[in-house]
Design a protein around this motif. Structure first.
Motif, PDB file in Angstrom:
ATOM      1  N   ALA A  59       0.832  -1.208   0.000  1.00 17.24           N
ATOM      2  CA  ALA A  59       0.000   0.000   0.000  1.00 17.24           C
ATOM      3  C   ALA A  59       0.862   1.250   0.000  1.00 17.24           C
ATOM      4  CB  ALA A  59      -0.937  -0.009   1.202  1.00 17.24           C
ATOM      5  N   LEU A  60       1.937   1.240   0.784  1.00 16.59           N
ATOM      6  CA  LEU A  60       2.834   2.387   0.828  1.00 16.59           C
ATOM      7  C   LEU A  60       3.525   2.620  -0.515  1.00 16.59           C
ATOM      8  CD1 LEU A  60       4.415   1.823   4.362  1.00 16.59           C
ATOM      9  CD2 LEU A  60       2.858   3.663   3.702  1.00 16.59           C
ATOM     10  N   LYS A  61       3.745   1.546  -1.254  1.00 18.14           N
ATOM     11  CA  LYS A  61       4.355   1.650  -2.582  1.00 18.14           C
ATOM     12  C   LYS A  61       3.324   1.969  -3.668  1.00 18.14           C
ATOM     13  CE  LYS A  61       8.135   0.168  -3.592  1.00 18.14           C
ATOM     14  NZ  LYS A  61       9.457   0.800  -3.831  1.00 18.14           N
ATOM     15  N   ASP A  62       2.042   2.061  -3.273  1.00 11.59           N
ATOM     16  CA  ASP A  62       0.942   2.293  -4.222  1.00 11.59           C
ATOM     17  C   ASP A  62       0.808   1.158  -5.231  1.00 11.59           C
ATOM     18  OD1 ASP A  62       0.062   4.720  -3.123  1.00 11.59           O
ATOM     19  OD2 ASP A  62       1.615   5.835  -4.205  1.00 11.59           O
ATOM     20  N   TRP A  63       1.174  -0.055  -4.814  1.00 13.36           N
ATOM     21  CA  TRP A  63       0.997  -1.219  -5.678  1.00 13.36           C
ATOM     22  C   TRP A  63      -0.408  -1.786  -5.556  1.00 13.36           C
ATOM     23  CZ3 TRP A  63       6.178  -4.113  -4.270  1.00 13.36           C
ATOM     24  CH2 TRP A  63       7.256  -3.414  -4.844  1.00 13.36           C
ATOM     25  N   ILE A  64      -1.064  -1.508  -4.437  1.00 15.29           N
ATOM     26  CA  ILE A  64      -2.447  -1.922  -4.255  1.00 15.29           C
ATOM     27  C   ILE A  64      -3.267  -0.719  -3.824  1.00 15.29           C
ATOM     28  CG2 ILE A  64      -1.955  -4.346  -3.731  1.00 15.29           C
ATOM     29  CD1 ILE A  64      -2.182  -3.691  -0.761  1.00 15.29           C
ATOM     30  N   ASN A  65      -4.550  -0.780  -4.130  1.00 11.13           N
ATOM     31  CA  ASN A  65      -5.444   0.333  -3.858  1.00 11.13           C
ATOM     32  C   ASN A  65      -6.672  -0.185  -3.122  1.00 11.13           C
ATOM     33  OD1 ASN A  65      -6.443   3.094  -4.213  1.00 11.13           O
ATOM     34  ND2 ASN A  65      -7.931   2.147  -5.583  1.00 11.13           N
ATOM     35  N   CYS A  66      -7.065   0.496  -2.043  1.00 12.14           N
ATOM     36  CA  CYS A  66      -8.220   0.075  -1.253  1.00 12.14           C
ATOM     37  C   CYS A  66      -9.498   0.363  -2.036  1.00 12.14           C
ATOM     38  CB  CYS A  66      -8.230   0.804   0.083  1.00 12.14           C
ATOM     39  SG  CYS A  66      -9.549   0.247   1.183  1.00 12.14           S
ATOM     40  N   THR A  67     -10.260  -0.689  -2.306  1.00 10.62           N
ATOM     41  CA  THR A  67     -11.504  -0.556  -3.058  1.00 10.62           C
ATOM     42  C   THR A  67     -12.732  -0.710  -2.180  1.00 10.62           C
ATOM     43  OG1 THR A  67     -11.399  -2.919  -3.613  1.00 10.62           O
ATOM     44  CG2 THR A  67     -10.462  -1.360  -5.202  1.00 10.62           C
ATOM     45  N   ARG A  68     -12.552  -1.203  -0.939  1.00 10.06           N
ATOM     46  CA  ARG A  68     -13.662  -1.318  -0.001  1.00 10.06           C
ATOM     47  C   ARG A  68     -13.124  -1.247   1.412  1.00 10.06           C
ATOM     48  NH1 ARG A  68     -17.057  -6.791   0.487  1.00 10.06           N
ATOM     49  NH2 ARG A  68     -15.223  -7.321   1.750  1.00 10.06           N
ATOM     50  N   THR A  69     -13.718  -0.369   2.228  1.00  7.98           N
ATOM     51  CA  THR A  69     -13.292  -0.229   3.609  1.00  7.98           C
ATOM     52  C   THR A  69     -14.255  -0.972   4.525  1.00  7.98           C
ATOM     53  OG1 THR A  69     -14.546   1.835   3.828  1.00  7.98           O
ATOM     54  CG2 THR A  69     -12.248   2.016   3.135  1.00  7.98           C
ATOM     55  N   GLY A  70     -13.933  -1.003   5.797  1.00  2.00           N
ATOM     56  CA  GLY A  70     -14.762  -1.714   6.759  1.00  2.00           C
ATOM     57  C   GLY A  70     -13.915  -2.645   7.600  1.00  2.00           C
ATOM     58  N   ARG A  71     -14.555  -3.538   8.334  1.00  2.00           N
ATOM     59  CA  ARG A  71     -13.801  -4.480   9.160  1.00  2.00           C
ATOM     60  C   ARG A  71     -12.900  -5.348   8.312  1.00  2.00           C
ATOM     61  NH1 ARG A  71     -13.460  -9.430  11.249  1.00  2.00           N
ATOM     62  NH2 ARG A  71     -15.074 -10.288   9.902  1.00  2.00           N
ATOM     63  N   VAL A  72     -13.377  -5.725   7.129  1.00  2.00           N
ATOM     64  CA  VAL A  72     -12.555  -6.436   6.150  1.00  2.00           C
ATOM     65  C   VAL A  72     -12.391  -5.525   4.944  1.00  2.00           C
ATOM     66  CG1 VAL A  72     -12.301  -8.473   4.706  1.00  2.00           C
ATOM     67  CG2 VAL A  72     -13.404  -8.667   6.952  1.00  2.00           C
ATOM     68  N   ALA A  73     -11.200  -5.024   4.757  1.00  2.00           N
ATOM     69  CA  ALA A  73     -10.922  -4.128   3.636  1.00  2.00           C
ATOM     70  C   ALA A  73     -10.454  -4.940   2.434  1.00  2.00           C
ATOM     71  CB  ALA A  73      -9.858  -3.108   4.022  1.00  2.00           C
ATOM     72  N   SER A  74     -10.782  -4.465   1.246  1.00  2.00           N
ATOM     73  CA  SER A  74     -10.381  -5.132   0.008  1.00  2.00           C
ATOM     74  C   SER A  74      -9.446  -4.225  -0.783  1.00  2.00           C
ATOM     75  CB  SER A  74     -11.605  -5.473  -0.854  1.00  2.00           C
ATOM     76  OG  SER A  74     -12.433  -6.412  -0.206  1.00  2.00           O
ATOM     77  N   TYR A  75      -8.429  -4.829  -1.367  1.00  2.00           N
ATOM     78  CA  TYR A  75      -7.448  -4.097  -2.162  1.00  2.00           C
ATOM     79  C   TYR A  75      -7.297  -4.766  -3.523  1.00  2.00           C
ATOM     80  CZ  TYR A  75      -6.030  -1.859   2.210  1.00  2.00           C
ATOM     81  OH  TYR A  75      -6.025  -1.153   3.375  1.00  2.00           O
ATOM     82  N   SER A  76      -7.120  -3.944  -4.551  1.00  2.00           N
ATOM     83  CA  SER A  76      -6.861  -4.441  -5.907  1.00  2.00           C
ATOM     84  C   SER A  76      -5.508  -3.925  -6.375  1.00  2.00           C
ATOM     85  CB  SER A  76      -7.960  -3.982  -6.868  1.00  2.00           C
ATOM     86  OG  SER A  76      -9.211  -4.505  -6.498  1.00  2.00           O
ATOM     87  N   ILE A  77      -4.908  -4.635  -7.298  1.00  2.00           N
ATOM     88  CA  ILE A  77      -3.615  -4.225  -7.825  1.00  2.00           C
ATOM     89  C   ILE A  77      -3.782  -2.977  -8.687  1.00  2.00           C
ATOM     90  CG2 ILE A  77      -3.743  -5.697  -9.875  1.00  2.00           C
ATOM     91  CD1 ILE A  77      -0.704  -6.197  -9.499  1.00  2.00           C
ATOM     92  N   THR A  78      -2.810  -2.098  -8.652  1.00  2.00           N
ATOM     93  CA  THR A  78      -2.836  -0.864  -9.420  1.00  2.00           C
ATOM     94  C   THR A  78      -1.945  -0.992 -10.651  1.00  2.00           C
ATOM     95  OG1 THR A  78      -0.959   0.082  -8.233  1.00  2.00           O
ATOM     96  CG2 THR A  78      -3.165   0.448  -7.298  1.00  2.00           C
ATOM     97  N   THR A  79      -2.000   0.042 -11.496  1.00  2.00           N
ATOM     98  CA  THR A  79      -1.104   0.073 -12.655  1.00  2.00           C
ATOM     99  C   THR A  79       0.352   0.075 -12.202  1.00  2.00           C
ATOM    100  OG1 THR A  79      -2.749   1.289 -13.949  1.00  2.00           O
ATOM    101  CG2 THR A  79      -0.475   1.382 -14.718  1.00  2.00           C
ATOM    102  N   ALA A  80       0.635   0.795 -11.120  1.00  2.00           N
ATOM    103  CA  ALA A  80       2.003   0.805 -10.585  1.00  2.00           C
ATOM    104  C   ALA A  80       2.406  -0.583 -10.093  1.00  2.00           C
ATOM    105  CB  ALA A  80       2.106   1.822  -9.443  1.00  2.00           C
ATOM    106  N   GLY A  81       1.445  -1.320  -9.521  1.00  2.00           N
ATOM    107  CA  GLY A  81       1.733  -2.672  -9.071  1.00  2.00           C
ATOM    108  C   GLY A  81       2.053  -3.601 -10.226  1.00  2.00           C
ATOM    109  N   ARG A  82       1.302  -3.477 -11.317  1.00  2.00           N
ATOM    110  CA  ARG A  82       1.588  -4.315 -12.492  1.00  2.00           C
ATOM    111  C   ARG A  82       2.953  -3.984 -13.082  1.00  2.00           C
ATOM    112  NH1 ARG A  82      -3.850  -2.785 -13.784  1.00  2.00           N
ATOM    113  NH2 ARG A  82      -5.294  -4.408 -13.113  1.00  2.00           N
ATOM    114  N   ALA A  83       3.276  -2.690 -13.114  1.00  2.00           N
ATOM    115  CA  ALA A  83       4.581  -2.292 -13.643  1.00  2.00           C
ATOM    116  C   ALA A  83       5.711  -2.833 -12.769  1.00  2.00           C
ATOM    117  CB  ALA A  83       4.660  -0.768 -13.733  1.00  2.00           C
TER     118      ALA A  83
END
Length: 303
Positions: free
Chosen positions: A86-110
């Motif tokens: 997350a600090l590297k911006d490789w993943i992005n939070c797409t849903r918050t709450g008790r269980v948060a969800s993260y998806s890979i970003t363009t920076a993560g793919r690169a």
């Protein structure tokens, strides 16, 4: 978006903080960061994959959703790794709450493409120092080159970012039933998770082909230089391969670990066309039974 991951890290107990490295510490360990990036970001590139992080759990998991059936766990990730991503911006939070969800970003793919390219270069150098050729090593090298070259850049992902197992799981018979039941997909993903964990040992990726060809497991089980987790993963793989036997173990390794397509596997092994998917399903059934007999369930904790 990294604030949520930082908040999750603060929920650790003091004992965990003392015994495990924090995300920023991982950022200073380039080898560990690259290893985790290759392992986890590759799974996040797969269609329908997200990283789920609960506020009261020490581990995050990568879950992959299919059209029918429950999500399948494809990787286990420490909280520190998730925080570093997350600090590297490789993943992005797409849903918050008790269980948060993260998806890979363009920076993560690169970043993944860069790490895969570096790994391919390293393997080529090591391969050049080896004598002889192996069809198993070729299979793994071919997949790494294709994946590193084209499947993790940009928003549109090639179908090659998916494993043969995932593509088979979407197929249906004439009655509309899925070709592979969810529990068989789970067994295959569990085997692949063990395989990826086993690669953390020094030089491990270059030794599986020798075992598959000759059955000599000296280098796989007798290496005292690797950590306990990769060593245990190797032993679990060897136990499963012993249960599967020749033929079934070959197709499992090719399709679940080396990610070789079914048609290519059929040609390499001299099988008739369209027979590979049937043999793979039989192998997955045997593998599922092995896990059930050994553990009482498929998803024994890894990571």
């Amino acid at each position: 978006m990294t604030a949520h991951a930082r908040y999750h890290s603060e929920t650790y107990s003091k004992a965990n903080q003392a015994s495990e490295p924090k995300g920023p510490a991982l950022l200073d360990d380039e080898d560990a960061l690259a290893r985790e990036a290759r392992r986890v970001l590759r799974r996040l590139c797969e269609t329908g994959a997200v990283l789920a992080l609960a506020s009261d759990m020490d581990k995050a998991v990568v879950l992959r959703s299919f059209k029918d059936g429950p999500p399948t766990r494809t990787a286990v990730v420490s909280r520190e790794v998730a925080q570093a991503f997350a600090l590297k911006d490789w993943i992005n939070c797409t849903r918050t709450g008790r269980v948060a969800s993260y998806s890979i970003t363009t920076a993560g793919r690169a970043a993944l493409k860069q790490y895969l390219d570096e790994e391919i270069t390293r393997k080529r150098r090591m391969k050049g120092a080896q004598d002889g050729a192996s069809p198993f090593r070729d299979s793994q090298s071919d997949w790494d080159q294709r994946l590193g070259a084209s499947t993790v850049t940009g928003v549109g992902r090639s179908s090659m970012a998916e494993s043969p197992l995932a593509m088979l799981a979407r197929r249906r018979d004439k009655d509309g039933r899925t070709f592979l039941a969810p529990d068989l997909v789970q067994a295959g993903e569990r085997f692949r998770e063990d395989y990826e964990l086993a690669q953390m040992g020094q030089g491990a990726a270059l030794r599986w082909d020798r075992f598959m060809v000759s059955g000599d497991r000296t280098e796989l089980s007798g290496d005292a230089t690797i950590a306990e987790a990769p060593k245990a993963a190797r032993e679990r793989i060897l136990s499963a391969l012993d249960e599967l036997g020749p033929g079934l173990s070959d197709i499992i390794m090719r399709c679940c670990c080396f990610l070789e397509g079914l048609e290519a596997a059929e040609k390499r092994m001299g099988w008739s066309a369209r027979s590979g998917k049937v043999v793979l399903r039989i192998a997955l059934q045997r593998l599922h039974r092995h896990y059930m007999d050994a553990n009482g369930h498929v998803s024994a904790m890894i990571g």
